[in-house]
Design a protein around this motif. Sequence first.
Motif, mmCIF file in Angstrom:
data_model
loop_
_atom_site.group_PDB
_atom_site.id
_atom_site.type_symbol
_atom_site.label_atom_id
_atom_site.label_comp_id
_atom_site.label_asym_id
_atom_site.label_seq_id
_atom_site.Cartn_x
_atom_site.Cartn_y
_atom_site.Cartn_z
ATOM 1 N N TYR A 53 0.844 -1.200 0.000
ATOM 2 C CA TYR A 53 0.000 0.000 0.000
ATOM 3 C C TYR A 53 0.873 1.241 0.000
ATOM 4 O O TYR A 53 1.870 1.321 0.729
ATOM 5 C CB TYR A 53 -0.890 0.007 1.245
ATOM 6 N N GLY A 54 0.483 2.227 -0.794
ATOM 7 C CA GLY A 54 1.184 3.501 -0.789
ATOM 8 C C GLY A 54 0.996 4.240 -2.103
ATOM 9 O O GLY A 54 0.265 3.795 -2.991
ATOM 10 N N PRO A 55 1.658 5.404 -2.242
ATOM 11 C CA PRO A 55 1.574 6.168 -3.484
ATOM 12 C C PRO A 55 2.598 5.668 -4.500
ATOM 13 O O PRO A 55 3.697 5.237 -4.135
ATOM 14 C CB PRO A 55 1.910 7.593 -3.026
ATOM 15 N N PHE A 56 2.236 5.755 -5.795
ATOM 16 C CA PHE A 56 3.161 5.374 -6.865
ATOM 17 C C PHE A 56 2.994 6.327 -8.032
ATOM 18 O O PHE A 56 1.913 6.912 -8.234
ATOM 19 C CB PHE A 56 2.886 3.935 -7.336
ATOM 20 N N ASN A 57 4.072 6.483 -8.787
ATOM 21 C CA ASN A 57 4.016 7.216 -10.046
ATOM 22 C C ASN A 57 3.796 6.233 -11.184
ATOM 23 O O ASN A 57 4.224 5.073 -11.114
ATOM 24 C CB ASN A 57 5.311 7.990 -10.292
ATOM 25 N N TYR A 58 3.157 6.709 -12.249
ATOM 26 C CA TYR A 58 2.883 5.898 -13.422
ATOM 27 C C TYR A 58 3.469 6.587 -14.648
ATOM 28 O O TYR A 58 3.174 7.757 -14.888
ATOM 29 C CB TYR A 58 1.376 5.674 -13.589
ATOM 30 N N GLN A 59 4.322 5.843 -15.375
ATOM 31 C CA GLN A 59 5.004 6.390 -16.551
ATOM 32 C C GLN A 59 5.726 7.688 -16.202
ATOM 33 O O GLN A 59 5.739 8.648 -16.978
ATOM 34 C CB GLN A 59 4.013 6.595 -17.703
ATOM 35 N N GLY A 60 6.315 7.693 -15.011
ATOM 36 C CA GLY A 60 7.107 8.833 -14.575
ATOM 37 C C GLY A 60 6.307 10.052 -14.171
ATOM 38 O O GLY A 60 6.888 11.114 -13.911
ATOM 39 N N GLN A 61 4.989 9.903 -14.060
ATOM 40 C CA GLN A 61 4.129 11.048 -13.774
ATOM 41 C C GLN A 61 3.446 10.879 -12.417
ATOM 42 O O GLN A 61 3.041 9.779 -12.040
ATOM 43 C CB GLN A 61 3.050 11.197 -14.852
ATOM 44 N N TYR A 62 3.313 11.991 -11.696
ATOM 45 C CA TYR A 62 2.550 11.969 -10.451
ATOM 46 C C TYR A 62 1.072 11.758 -10.754
ATOM 47 O O TYR A 62 0.555 12.266 -11.757
ATOM 48 C CB TYR A 62 2.734 13.274 -9.684
ATOM 49 N N SER A 63 0.405 11.029 -9.861
ATOM 50 C CA SER A 63 -1.021 10.776 -10.066
ATOM 51 C C SER A 63 -1.888 11.915 -9.554
ATOM 52 O O SER A 63 -3.091 11.942 -9.812
ATOM 53 C CB SER A 63 -1.433 9.467 -9.385
#
Length: 202
Positions: A136-146
């Motif tokens: 569980y936690g925050p992640f970036n996708y394709q180098g971009q903040y969500s």
Amino acid sequence: MPLPYSQSCENNKAPIAVILESAFSQSSHVLEVGSGSGQHAVHFAKLLPHLIWQTSDQVEYHAGISAWLNESPSTNLQQPLALDVLKPWPIDPATHPVIDAIFTANTLHIMSKEMVKAFFNGVGQHLSVHGQLCVYGPFNYQGQYSSDSNRNFDGWLAAQNPQSAIRDVEWILQLAAEQQLTLIADFSMPANNQILHFEKRA
């Protein structure tokens, strides 16, 4: 001692529990890596009585975890192991039950990149075949903040510790694949967080 308290734990424990009830429905022994305040452990152990819930963290957090466990005891809730991901994990297959589930919350963005790699190496070593991993936690996708809030949070993390950062999910999936972990689901959670649910296939 006064009970340590995390507002984010209080906010996220209910939606996380919904996912864990399904993901760990066939599991019997879960290792929580980085139990922090201990709030998640006491909440999930009561909701998931079929699980042995093994807490763990670095030693400096043990007093707080134990305080919560003593305040809200459960027969399936175990006192914390001293676990530093950069050192051998204190899990001896000869004396510990098979670990068929691992849970960690709000840890990978606090860890250095070396520690994140070590975490997945440890999971690969100690999680049984067909075992479940939920992160569980925050992640970036394709180098971009969500979200803008995650961008601001990442800046705050860098100010606290330059080695901390929100991790790119693609890198996490690569580390998982190296340990024979297959992504089962990626759940969107409140406050711009995720749960990544993996199964160890070999």
